[in-house]
Design an enzyme around this catalytic site. Sequence first.
Site, PDB file in Angstrom:
ATOM      1  N   CYS A   1       0.851  -1.221  -0.023  1.00 30.55           N
ATOM      2  CA  CYS A   1       0.006   0.116   0.005  1.00 30.55           C
ATOM      3  C   CYS A   1       0.769   1.198   0.097  1.00 30.55           C
ATOM      4  O   CYS A   1       2.030   1.349   0.496  1.00 30.55           O
ATOM      5  CB  CYS A   1      -0.943  -0.010   1.126  1.00 30.55           C
ATOM      6  SG  CYS A   1      -2.170  -1.373   1.304  1.00 30.55           S
TER       7      CYS A   1
ATOM      8  N   ARG B   1       5.420  -0.319  -6.053  1.00 32.56           N
ATOM      9  CA  ARG B   1       5.392  -1.180  -4.903  1.00 32.56           C
ATOM     10  C   ARG B   1       4.381  -2.240  -5.198  1.00 32.56           C
ATOM     11  O   ARG B   1       4.153  -3.127  -4.318  1.00 32.56           O
ATOM     12  CB  ARG B   1       5.009  -0.023  -3.494  1.00 32.56           C
ATOM     13  CG  ARG B   1       5.951   0.684  -3.221  1.00 32.56           C
ATOM     14  CD  ARG B   1       5.469   1.718  -2.447  1.00 32.56           C
ATOM     15  NE  ARG B   1       4.963   1.299  -1.201  1.00 32.56           N
ATOM     16  CZ  ARG B   1       5.532   1.278  -0.227  1.00 32.56           C
ATOM     17  NH1 ARG B   1       6.621   1.939  -0.070  1.00 32.56           N
ATOM     18  NH2 ARG B   1       5.201   0.872   1.053  1.00 32.56           N
TER      19      ARG B   1
ATOM     20  N   TRP C   1      -3.270  -2.614  -1.381  1.00 33.69           N
ATOM     21  CA  TRP C   1      -2.777  -3.876  -1.676  1.00 33.69           C
ATOM     22  C   TRP C   1      -3.641  -4.918  -0.857  1.00 33.69           C
ATOM     23  O   TRP C   1      -3.271  -4.828   0.259  1.00 33.69           O
ATOM     24  CB  TRP C   1      -1.165  -4.089  -1.607  1.00 33.69           C
ATOM     25  CG  TRP C   1      -0.702  -5.259  -2.202  1.00 33.69           C
ATOM     26  CD1 TRP C   1      -0.671  -5.306  -3.644  1.00 33.69           C
ATOM     27  CD2 TRP C   1      -0.362  -6.520  -1.531  1.00 33.69           C
ATOM     28  NE1 TRP C   1      -0.124  -6.856  -3.598  1.00 33.69           N
ATOM     29  CE2 TRP C   1       0.302  -7.346  -2.574  1.00 33.69           C
ATOM     30  CE3 TRP C   1      -0.360  -6.948  -0.299  1.00 33.69           C
ATOM     31  CZ2 TRP C   1       0.823  -8.705  -2.247  1.00 33.69           C
ATOM     32  CZ3 TRP C   1       0.200  -8.347  -0.078  1.00 33.69           C
ATOM     33  CH2 TRP C   1       0.925  -8.799  -0.939  1.00 33.69           C
TER      34      TRP C   1
ATOM     35  N   ASN D   1      -2.234   2.812   6.052  1.00 36.50           N
ATOM     36  CA  ASN D   1      -1.407   1.429   5.774  1.00 36.50           C
ATOM     37  C   ASN D   1      -1.126   0.663   7.105  1.00 36.50           C
ATOM     38  O   ASN D   1      -1.060   1.250   8.196  1.00 36.50           O
ATOM     39  CB  ASN D   1       0.107   2.030   5.396  1.00 36.50           C
ATOM     40  CG  ASN D   1       0.268   2.276   3.900  1.00 36.50           C
ATOM     41  OD1 ASN D   1      -1.015   2.129   3.167  1.00 36.50           O
ATOM     42  ND2 ASN D   1       1.243   2.680   3.454  1.00 36.50           N
ATOM     43  N   GLY D   2      -1.151  -0.398   7.375  1.00 35.34           N
ATOM     44  CA  GLY D   2      -0.959  -1.241   8.414  1.00 35.34           C
ATOM     45  C   GLY D   2      -2.316  -2.213   8.640  1.00 35.34           C
ATOM     46  O   GLY D   2      -3.246  -2.379   8.004  1.00 35.34           O
TER      47      GLY D   2
ATOM     48  N   GLU E   1      12.587 -25.378 -14.044  1.00 37.50           N
ATOM     49  CA  GLU E   1      12.553 -23.935 -13.708  1.00 37.50           C
ATOM     50  C   GLU E   1      13.187 -23.058 -14.853  1.00 37.50           C
ATOM     51  O   GLU E   1      12.546 -21.790 -15.580  1.00 37.50           O
ATOM     52  CB  GLU E   1      13.368 -23.655 -12.504  1.00 37.50           C
ATOM     53  CG  GLU E   1      13.468 -22.064 -12.077  1.00 37.50           C
ATOM     54  CD  GLU E   1      12.247 -21.268 -11.676  1.00 37.50           C
ATOM     55  OE1 GLU E   1      11.052 -21.953 -12.058  1.00 37.50           O
ATOM     56  OE2 GLU E   1      12.223 -20.160 -11.767  1.00 37.50           O
TER      57      GLU E   1
ATOM     58  N   LYS F   1      10.680 -20.513 -17.433  1.00 33.86           N
ATOM     59  CA  LYS F   1      10.993 -19.339 -17.392  1.00 33.86           C
ATOM     60  C   LYS F   1      11.214 -18.635 -18.838  1.00 33.86           C
ATOM     61  O   LYS F   1      10.733 -17.644 -19.241  1.00 33.86           O
ATOM     62  CB  LYS F   1      12.407 -18.838 -16.539  1.00 33.86           C
ATOM     63  CG  LYS F   1      12.175 -18.735 -15.034  1.00 33.86           C
ATOM     64  CD  LYS F   1      11.328 -17.437 -14.771  1.00 33.86           C
ATOM     65  CE  LYS F   1      10.615 -17.429 -13.506  1.00 33.86           C
ATOM     66  NZ  LYS F   1       9.991 -18.446 -13.014  1.00 33.86           N
TER      67      LYS F   1
ATOM     68  N   GLU G   1       7.736 -18.670 -20.160  1.00 31.82           N
ATOM     69  CA  GLU G   1       7.009 -17.542 -19.917  1.00 31.82           C
ATOM     70  C   GLU G   1       7.308 -16.397 -20.455  1.00 31.82           C
ATOM     71  O   GLU G   1       6.576 -15.645 -20.922  1.00 31.82           O
ATOM     72  CB  GLU G   1       6.941 -17.680 -18.554  1.00 31.82           C
ATOM     73  CG  GLU G   1       6.376 -18.585 -17.842  1.00 31.82           C
ATOM     74  CD  GLU G   1       6.681 -18.372 -16.182  1.00 31.82           C
ATOM     75  OE1 GLU G   1       5.619 -18.211 -15.654  1.00 31.82           O
ATOM     76  OE2 GLU G   1       7.692 -18.427 -15.665  1.00 31.82           O
TER      77      GLU G   1
ATOM     78  N   HIS H   1      16.544 -41.395 -23.187  1.00 31.65           N
ATOM     79  CA  HIS H   1      15.007 -41.901 -23.454  1.00 31.65           C
ATOM     80  C   HIS H   1      14.070 -41.009 -24.269  1.00 31.65           C
ATOM     81  O   HIS H   1      12.842 -41.190 -24.124  1.00 31.65           O
ATOM     82  CB  HIS H   1      14.397 -42.190 -22.007  1.00 31.65           C
ATOM     83  CG  HIS H   1      15.231 -43.361 -21.201  1.00 31.65           C
ATOM     84  ND1 HIS H   1      15.418 -44.541 -21.638  1.00 31.65           N
ATOM     85  CD2 HIS H   1      16.096 -43.067 -20.193  1.00 31.65           C
ATOM     86  CE1 HIS H   1      16.095 -45.248 -20.782  1.00 31.65           C
ATOM     87  NE2 HIS H   1      16.458 -44.226 -19.740  1.00 31.65           N
TER      88      HIS H   1
ATOM     89  N   LYS I   1      -0.354 -12.926 -12.541  1.00 33.37           N
ATOM     90  CA  LYS I   1       0.501 -13.036 -11.400  1.00 33.37           C
ATOM     91  C   LYS I   1      -0.235 -13.910 -10.312  1.00 33.37           C
ATOM     92  O   LYS I   1       0.595 -14.766  -9.716  1.00 33.37           O
ATOM     93  CB  LYS I   1       0.867 -11.594 -10.813  1.00 33.37           C
ATOM     94  CG  LYS I   1       1.697 -11.628  -9.658  1.00 33.37           C
ATOM     95  CD  LYS I   1       3.163 -11.874 -10.161  1.00 33.37           C
ATOM     96  CE  LYS I   1       4.029 -11.951  -8.881  1.00 33.37           C
ATOM     97  NZ  LYS I   1       5.299 -12.834  -9.115  1.00 33.37           N
TER      98      LYS I   1
HETATM   99  C1  G6P Z   1       1.385 -17.956 -11.776  1.00 30.66           C
HETATM  100  C2  G6P Z   1       2.470 -17.076 -11.846  1.00 30.66           C
HETATM  101  C3  G6P Z   1       3.866 -18.147 -11.631  1.00 30.66           C
HETATM  102  C4  G6P Z   1       3.570 -18.486 -10.213  1.00 30.66           C
HETATM  103  C5  G6P Z   1       2.246 -19.335 -10.076  1.00 30.66           C
HETATM  104  C6  G6P Z   1       1.860 -19.668  -8.731  1.00 30.66           C
HETATM  105  O1  G6P Z   1       1.276 -19.063 -12.941  1.00 30.66           O
HETATM  106  O2  G6P Z   1       2.653 -16.471 -13.089  1.00 30.66           O
HETATM  107  O3  G6P Z   1       4.901 -17.053 -11.432  1.00 30.66           O
HETATM  108  O4  G6P Z   1       4.452 -19.380  -9.981  1.00 30.66           O
HETATM  109  O5  G6P Z   1       1.199 -18.541 -10.498  1.00 30.66           O
HETATM  110  O6  G6P Z   1       1.555 -18.533  -7.775  1.00 30.66           O
HETATM  111  P1  G6P Z   1       1.698 -18.611  -6.303  1.00 30.66           P
HETATM  112  O7  G6P Z   1       1.065 -17.098  -5.943  1.00 30.66           O
HETATM  113  O8  G6P Z   1       0.648 -19.467  -5.977  1.00 30.66           O
HETATM  114  O9  G6P Z   1       3.035 -18.860  -6.065  1.00 30.66           O
END
Ligand code: G6P
Length: 612
Positions: free
Chosen positions: A2, A27, A75, A101-102, A485, A489, A492, A508, A607
């Site tokens: 926030c 933020r 937020w 905030n808080g 991973e 990445k 994505e 395999h 996200k």
């Molecule tokens: C979405 C995001 C990823 C994240 C996944 C799980 O796919 O793009 O970056 O790893 O969700 O999200 P979470 O908030 O549960 O970690």
Amino acid sequence: MCGIVGYIGKRDAIPILMDGLKTLEYRGYDSAGLVGFKGEEVVFEKAVGRVANLDEKIDKHGGFSGNIGIAHTRWATHGGVTELNAHPHTGCNQNIFLVHNGIIENYQKIKDKLIETGHRFYSETDTEVLAHLIEELRDKDNILLEDAVRLALQKIKGTYGLVVVDKRNPYKMVIARNFSPLILGVGKDEFIVASDATAILRSTSSVIYLNDGEIAVLEPDKYRIFNIDNEQVDRTPEELDWDIETAKKGDFPHYMLKEIYEEPEAIKNSIRGRLDLENGKAVLGGLSSIKEDLSKIDRLHISACGTAYIAGLVGEYMIEEYAGVPVEVDYASEVRYRKPIFGKRDAMLTISQSGETADTLAALYEAKEKGILTLGIVNAVGSTISRETGAGVYQHIGPEIGVASTKSFVSQLSILALLTVYIGRKKGMSLVMGKRILDELSRIPEKMERLLKLNDGIKELANRYAGYNNFLYMGRKYNFPMALEGALKIKEIAYVHAEGYASGEMKHGPIALIDKNFPSLIICPQDSVYEKNISNIEEIKARGGIVIAIGTEGDDRIRNLVDDVIYIPKTLEMLTPILVSLPLHLFAYHVGVKKGYDVDKPRNLAKSVTVE
Ligand code: G6P
């Protein structure tokens, strides 16, 4: 999270407030709002989503030019992302307005009492209670705004950065702080108050940092600071030695890069206060309520999605090897559709940055339904998963804005290492081993800092490889999940088709893909499976394939075998995934940027995925 901005002075408040909100956008937030007064006239608007949405609404008020106003980016913690829950909040008579905030811990008790005296609430927030409480105190005895704020704060338990105004006196603003940052910018016949210095710098560099428990009353040409017991506090402004440009997100072209650069700090924040190096123990206060049960578990089920799932896989290797507890890791989306066998003494660990991922939540509900112990690793304080798990560990890394998880991933890995020691020490891990792991974990942030120096080299490498349409990522043991991973990445962020494989599986299937147009990235630190990985590299080279390796500093042998190598510092085998993350993230980032994509908001991705 926030953000707060307030202005009182001679200038037009709204452009200053909007500018402040835009500065605070980095933020992270989910809604925004503003109130401004010009005599009796009021502009009061809120909008879900970007500050630009609020801007559009404010624009409709045309020539409004009041000299006082407060604004906020929210937020969500208490209550969903709605206009009603967005700040500023107000009381029944819409005279008192405030941004906060808080967290007000005892808000429910106060709310119940206020409802009894006739107050009506419109939002699900804890903050709204403050607006009604201040209204009640001020109007009942017709006292000054600053006295009403002080008396209200005496009644609440919790944290606050608070800015309060009253429509009936548009020449006064009251601010207060307790464990939530609030900075007072002192200009000529004006004050700008904000939760973050970046929002003040454009107007003045003369600031007063309020201390916890302090309240200030501001009028355009004077201010007075006092404490919660109404004792006068003498403070003089100090010069803020900050360059406005370096304080802005502008330093980084993208949140993703900023957040990769924050990886060392994220780990520091996640392990701070949690290492008992002398006794080789991890201190995880959020697990104390289930400590005994956790030490007796037969099996740990880990459920998560996306990058958090991959963190869970690394956790499986750590916990099985060092804590001796069998671990099963599932995509959370699978848990409710297959028939997981939960034993009486099993536990489920859910891992989620946002704490709101629908599939992860569903897996958690499934475990609760079956009556097993539940715990979580979560970043977002107060999120659904954090509230629904029996116990847990917060990541403490602040908001992560880039859609692809980066600093959150390394934070989760470091907490899984802590959890390994936490459970392991109750299950027979020696003091020496506990100390070794924790001691090495404490050194990881500094090693990550060193890795950041590789950024230019990795950019150059990424630029050279950005033209390839396919990649094979491989690794063994702890770094098999890291192959996943790396592949995730680059998929994505750069929309490159990539396969993540356990190196042992190469023969395999994936080996059939190898040719000069299909580069492989092999994670090959000097660990217990080093020689095995070297054999894989040789097999690829024998078939004319291109290899980038991630190796251990000082390993000259690998340099002679592969086309390109990225070196990471030496560490314990179980912690190598943390160090490996950073170059993998940088590589994907630079390939995505080279291809001209919006790496912070990749197409079709979100996200926080709150639907199944
Ligand atoms: C979405 C995001 C990823 C994240 C996944 C799980 O796919 O793009 O970056 O790893 O969700 O999200 P979470 O908030 O549960 O970690």
